[in-house]
Design a protein around this motif. Structure first.
Motif, PDB file in Angstrom:
ATOM      1  N   ILE A   1       0.866  -1.172   0.000  1.00 29.92           N
ATOM      2  CA  ILE A   1       0.000   0.000   0.000  1.00 29.92           C
ATOM      3  C   ILE A   1       0.904   1.223   0.000  1.00 29.92           C
ATOM      4  O   ILE A   1       1.789   1.352   0.844  1.00 29.92           O
ATOM      5  CB  ILE A   1      -0.959  -0.014   1.211  1.00 29.92           C
ATOM      6  N   HIS A   2       0.688   2.067  -0.982  1.00 30.58           N
ATOM      7  CA  HIS A   2       1.593   3.193  -1.204  1.00 30.58           C
ATOM      8  C   HIS A   2       0.815   4.501  -1.155  1.00 30.58           C
ATOM      9  O   HIS A   2      -0.255   4.607  -1.752  1.00 30.58           O
ATOM     10  CB  HIS A   2       2.263   2.987  -2.576  1.00 30.58           C
ATOM     11  N   LEU A   3       1.344   5.479  -0.413  1.00 35.76           N
ATOM     12  CA  LEU A   3       0.767   6.824  -0.406  1.00 35.76           C
ATOM     13  C   LEU A   3       1.886   7.810  -0.675  1.00 35.76           C
ATOM     14  O   LEU A   3       3.034   7.589  -0.270  1.00 35.76           O
ATOM     15  CB  LEU A   3       0.150   7.173   0.961  1.00 35.76           C
ATOM     16  N   LYS A   4       1.551   8.890  -1.371  1.00 33.82           N
ATOM     17  CA  LYS A   4       2.514   9.966  -1.529  1.00 33.82           C
ATOM     18  C   LYS A   4       2.192  11.032  -0.494  1.00 33.82           C
ATOM     19  O   LYS A   4       1.035  11.181  -0.103  1.00 33.82           O
ATOM     20  CB  LYS A   4       2.400  10.572  -2.928  1.00 33.82           C
ATOM     21  N   VAL A   5       3.218  11.743  -0.058  1.00 36.24           N
ATOM     22  CA  VAL A   5       3.003  12.793   0.928  1.00 36.24           C
ATOM     23  C   VAL A   5       3.329  14.136   0.286  1.00 36.24           C
ATOM     24  O   VAL A   5       4.378  14.292  -0.337  1.00 36.24           O
ATOM     25  CB  VAL A   5       3.893  12.582   2.180  1.00 36.24           C
ATOM     26  N   PHE A   6       2.384  15.059   0.428  1.00 37.90           N
ATOM     27  CA  PHE A   6       2.574  16.409  -0.103  1.00 37.90           C
ATOM     28  C   PHE A   6       2.611  17.379   1.068  1.00 37.90           C
ATOM     29  O   PHE A   6       2.476  16.979   2.213  1.00 37.90           O
ATOM     30  CB  PHE A   6       1.433  16.760  -1.060  1.00 37.90           C
ATOM     31  N   GLY A   7       2.741  18.652   0.775  1.00 35.34           N
ATOM     32  CA  GLY A   7       2.801  19.662   1.831  1.00 35.34           C
ATOM     33  C   GLY A   7       4.187  20.244   1.894  1.00 35.34           C
ATOM     34  O   GLY A   7       4.890  20.305   0.875  1.00 35.34           O
ATOM     35  N   GLU A   8       4.620  20.629   3.095  1.00 35.46           N
ATOM     36  CA  GLU A   8       5.926  21.286   3.212  1.00 35.46           C
ATOM     37  C   GLU A   8       7.070  20.307   2.996  1.00 35.46           C
ATOM     38  O   GLU A   8       8.193  20.701   2.722  1.00 35.46           O
ATOM     39  CB  GLU A   8       6.055  21.937   4.586  1.00 35.46           C
ATOM     40  N   CYS A   9       6.781  19.019   3.162  1.00 34.06           N
ATOM     41  CA  CYS A   9       7.790  17.999   2.899  1.00 34.06           C
ATOM     42  C   CYS A   9       7.140  16.953   2.004  1.00 34.06           C
ATOM     43  O   CYS A   9       6.037  16.489   2.291  1.00 34.06           O
ATOM     44  CB  CYS A   9       8.238  17.371   4.218  1.00 34.06           C
ATOM     45  N   ARG A  10       7.801  16.604   0.926  1.00 29.22           N
ATOM     46  CA  ARG A  10       7.299  15.534   0.066  1.00 29.22           C
ATOM     47  C   ARG A  10       7.956  14.227   0.464  1.00 29.22           C
ATOM     48  O   ARG A  10       9.122  14.213   0.859  1.00 29.22           O
ATOM     49  CB  ARG A  10       7.576  15.851  -1.394  1.00 29.22           C
ATOM     50  N   ALA A  11       7.210  13.165   0.366  1.00 26.51           N
ATOM     51  CA  ALA A  11       7.737  11.862   0.782  1.00 26.51           C
ATOM     52  C   ALA A  11       6.898  10.758   0.157  1.00 26.51           C
ATOM     53  O   ALA A  11       5.854  11.020  -0.451  1.00 26.51           O
ATOM     54  CB  ALA A  11       7.707  11.752   2.305  1.00 26.51           C
ATOM     55  N   SER A  12       7.382   9.529   0.309  1.00 22.55           N
ATOM     56  CA  SER A  12       6.632   8.346  -0.107  1.00 22.55           C
ATOM     57  C   SER A  12       6.465   7.455   1.098  1.00 22.55           C
ATOM     58  O   SER A  12       7.399   7.299   1.893  1.00 22.55           O
ATOM     59  CB  SER A  12       7.428   7.557  -1.142  1.00 22.55           C
ATOM     60  N   VAL A  13       5.288   6.864   1.222  1.00 24.99           N
ATOM     61  CA  VAL A  13       5.043   5.895   2.291  1.00 24.99           C
ATOM     62  C   VAL A  13       4.709   4.569   1.636  1.00 24.99           C
ATOM     63  O   VAL A  13       3.954   4.526   0.655  1.00 24.99           O
ATOM     64  CB  VAL A  13       3.861   6.320   3.188  1.00 24.99           C
ATOM     65  N   PHE A  14       5.277   3.487   2.170  1.00 22.02           N
ATOM     66  CA  PHE A  14       5.009   2.163   1.609  1.00 22.02           C
ATOM     67  C   PHE A  14       4.808   1.180   2.754  1.00 22.02           C
ATOM     68  O   PHE A  14       5.678   1.014   3.605  1.00 22.02           O
ATOM     69  CB  PHE A  14       6.185   1.715   0.738  1.00 22.02           C
ATOM     70  N   LEU A  15       3.645   0.559   2.766  1.00 21.23           N
ATOM     71  CA  LEU A  15       3.368  -0.487   3.763  1.00 21.23           C
ATOM     72  C   LEU A  15       3.366  -1.823   3.031  1.00 21.23           C
ATOM     73  O   LEU A  15       2.614  -2.009   2.073  1.00 21.23           O
ATOM     74  CB  LEU A  15       2.005  -0.248   4.423  1.00 21.23           C
ATOM     75  N   ALA A  16       4.244  -2.734   3.447  1.00 19.71           N
ATOM     76  CA  ALA A  16       4.326  -4.059   2.821  1.00 19.71           C
ATOM     77  C   ALA A  16       3.861  -5.108   3.823  1.00 19.71           C
ATOM     78  O   ALA A  16       4.415  -5.215   4.924  1.00 19.71           O
ATOM     79  CB  ALA A  16       5.767  -4.346   2.400  1.00 19.71           C
ATOM     80  N   LEU A  17       2.845  -5.864   3.441  1.00 14.13           N
ATOM     81  CA  LEU A  17       2.347  -6.952   4.291  1.00 14.13           C
ATOM     82  C   LEU A  17       2.588  -8.274   3.583  1.00 14.13           C
ATOM     83  O   LEU A  17       2.274  -8.412   2.402  1.00 14.13           O
ATOM     84  CB  LEU A  17       0.831  -6.803   4.508  1.00 14.13           C
ATOM     85  N   PRO A  18       3.137  -9.268   4.293  1.00 17.36           N
ATOM     86  CA  PRO A  18       3.189 -10.594   3.688  1.00 17.36           C
ATOM     87  C   PRO A  18       1.749 -11.053   3.421  1.00 17.36           C
ATOM     88  O   PRO A  18       0.849 -10.684   4.192  1.00 17.36           O
ATOM     89  CB  PRO A  18       3.840 -11.462   4.773  1.00 17.36           C
ATOM     90  N   PRO A  19       1.503 -11.837   2.350  1.00 18.36           N
ATOM     91  CA  PRO A  19       0.139 -12.252   2.021  1.00 18.36           C
ATOM     92  C   PRO A  19      -0.607 -12.858   3.213  1.00 18.36           C
ATOM     93  O   PRO A  19      -1.785 -12.580   3.415  1.00 18.36           O
ATOM     94  CB  PRO A  19       0.340 -13.282   0.907  1.00 18.36           C
ATOM     95  N   ARG A  20       0.108 -13.647   4.020  1.00 13.82           N
ATOM     96  CA  ARG A  20      -0.490 -14.271   5.197  1.00 13.82           C
ATOM     97  C   ARG A  20      -1.069 -13.243   6.161  1.00 13.82           C
ATOM     98  O   ARG A  20      -2.149 -13.413   6.719  1.00 13.82           O
ATOM     99  CB  ARG A  20       0.627 -15.021   5.922  1.00 13.82           C
ATOM    100  N   THR A  21      -0.299 -12.161   6.346  1.00 11.73           N
ATOM    101  CA  THR A  21      -0.753 -11.093   7.244  1.00 11.73           C
ATOM    102  C   THR A  21      -1.953 -10.371   6.649  1.00 11.73           C
ATOM    103  O   THR A  21      -2.930 -10.088   7.350  1.00 11.73           O
ATOM    104  CB  THR A  21       0.396 -10.093   7.511  1.00 11.73           C
ATOM    105  N   ALA A  22      -1.881 -10.083   5.349  1.00 17.38           N
ATOM    106  CA  ALA A  22      -2.991  -9.383   4.697  1.00 17.38           C
ATOM    107  C   ALA A  22      -4.273 -10.201   4.839  1.00 17.38           C
ATOM    108  O   ALA A  22      -5.350  -9.650   5.115  1.00 17.38           O
ATOM    109  CB  ALA A  22      -2.659  -9.140   3.227  1.00 17.38           C
ATOM    110  N   LEU A  23      -4.166 -11.522   4.698  1.00 21.19           N
ATOM    111  CA  LEU A  23      -5.348 -12.389   4.818  1.00 21.19           C
ATOM    112  C   LEU A  23      -5.885 -12.376   6.254  1.00 21.19           C
ATOM    113  O   LEU A  23      -7.095 -12.383   6.470  1.00 21.19           O
ATOM    114  CB  LEU A  23      -5.019 -13.816   4.369  1.00 21.19           C
ATOM    115  N   LYS A  24      -4.960 -12.318   7.237  1.00 18.62           N
ATOM    116  CA  LYS A  24      -5.402 -12.258   8.645  1.00 18.62           C
ATOM    117  C   LYS A  24      -6.127 -10.950   8.921  1.00 18.62           C
ATOM    118  O   LYS A  24      -7.138 -10.921   9.640  1.00 18.62           O
ATOM    119  CB  LYS A  24      -4.203 -12.385   9.585  1.00 18.62           C
ATOM    120  N   VAL A  25      -5.590  -9.862   8.369  1.00 17.24           N
ATOM    121  CA  VAL A  25      -6.236  -8.555   8.552  1.00 17.24           C
ATOM    122  C   VAL A  25      -7.653  -8.611   7.975  1.00 17.24           C
ATOM    123  O   VAL A  25      -8.613  -8.151   8.599  1.00 17.24           O
ATOM    124  CB  VAL A  25      -5.406  -7.427   7.874  1.00 17.24           C
TER     125      VAL A  25
END
Lengths: 168, 205
Positions: free
Chosen positions: B66-90
């Protein structure tokens, strides 16, 4: 990592490797980056580049110098030079190109061209500039690829999580 | 432009601020899922772009990203990586009894995972924004499920235009019994001077 007898050497992001048969070269988990494989079939010498970007941004604008394999514009002449250095002939080389996917495809993009498409276009333009014929491609889409290339036969195998393996 | 403009002291200040972000995200995730989740800031450091996929289990490791870009006074990238097993549990927690398989997620299930990424990221960024005194505005989340190297490389391409290494705030997510994930926050190289200024105005570490 070994598959059969030959050792497979990994080409990391921004890198180039040029080797003689029986070497095998691989890029694991390629997304919007582009793999360019250049092969001299007569001498059995091959190079593989893991390219991130078309070209450096103009100097003075905070451009990063980076490894030669980072840009399509610098990676392709560098491979040809290294092939020549090993006794190969760039004029008899052919190329195969893979990657350039758009991984977050579900998100509508306002860009005219995705990063993957820009990379593919830059790689094809650089190959054309050097007169290198394209012998095979597996590009675009919205899935990741692993590429394993054989310096002897020039065969390139592309595998992915969601599709059957294919040879280009 | 390189990440080396940040001294060890700056990195330590940024780590402390990130820990506040991680606490805020823990609370938000607990409210969203009802499950106790731990977020630990593993490292705040400069990472060679080619080494980033290794933080996610290696370039060929399957991940739900899951990826989000960050805007505003600081630009950045956020990336959340879940193993498939975890994603299925969620998904089993959010929509019991859960998804059939990671390759056959419904639109609602994908939205659920994106919402989780969104809540986690917003809470994290809000806390950091308050501590740094700068605006950090996330984009809508984007979703891809594939090999880690393939999913993350577009973020590295964006970083790569101006640098060969990225400043990575690496947070590890764990919950009992075996939920886990990796959160990467990577400020754009061009935003580093602004972050440096904000850190200089903060208290001594």
């Amino acid at each position: 990592m070994r598959r059969g007898e030959a050792v497979i050497e990994r080409v990391r992001m921004g890198e180039i490797l040029v080797r003689e048969a029986p070497a095998q070269l691989a890029i694991y988990g390629l997304g919007s980056c582009v793999a360019v494989f250049i092969h001299d079939p007569a001498r059995k010498i091959a190079g593989l580049a893991h390219i991130l970007l078309p070209a450096p941004i103009p100097r003075g604008a905070g451009a990063a110098e980076g490894p030669t394999g980072k840009y399509a514009g610098t990676a392709i002449p560098a491979i040809l030079e290294a092939i020549r250095g090993l006794g190969g002939r760039p004029e008899s080389c052919v190329a195969k190109v893979a990657g350039g996917a758009h991984m977050f495809a579900a998100t509508p993009s306002t860009d005219r061209e995705t990063l993957g498409e820009r990379n593919i276009r830059a790689a094809l333009e650089a190959l054309a500039r050097h007169g290198i014929e394209i012998a095979g491609m597996d590009i675009g889409g919205s899935y990741g690829r692993t590429v394993v290339a054989d310096a002897g036969s020039g065969a390139v195998t592309v595998t992915s999580l969601k599709r059957d393996a294919k040879k280009i | 432009m390189t990440t080396s403009i940040l001294s060890a002291k700056d990195l330590e200040r940024l780590r402390r601020i990130s820990v506040e972000g991680a606490y805020a995200a823990e609370r938000a995730l607990h409210q969203f899922t009802g499950v106790g989740v731990r977020l630990d800031v593993a490292a705040v450091s400069s990472v060679d772009l080619a080494d980033v996929p290794a933080l996610l289990g290696g370039p060929e490791a399957p991940v739900v990203g899951i990826h989000l870009k960050v805007f505003g006074e600081c630009r950045a990238s956020v990336f959340l990586a879940l193993p498939p097993r975890t994603a299925l549990k969620v998904l089993a927690i959010l929509f019991p009894p859960g998804a059939a398989g990671i390759d056959e997620l419904s639109e609602m299930e994908v939205s659920g995972l994106m919402e989780m990424g969104n809540i986690l990221t917003c809470a994290y960024l809000n806390a950091m924004s308050a501590a740094l005194g700068m605006s950090l505005i996330p984009s809508v989340p984007m979703f891809a499920s594939d090999m880690a190297g393939a999913v993350v490389d577009v973020l590295l391409i964006e970083q790569g235009q101006r640098a060969d290494a990225a400043l990575v705030i690496h947070t590890e997510m764990t919950a009992e019994p075996d939920l886990k994930g990796q959160l990467l926050l990577m400020p754009d190289p061009a935003s580093l001077p602004r972050i440096l200024e904000a850190l200089a105005e903060g208290p001594e570490p």
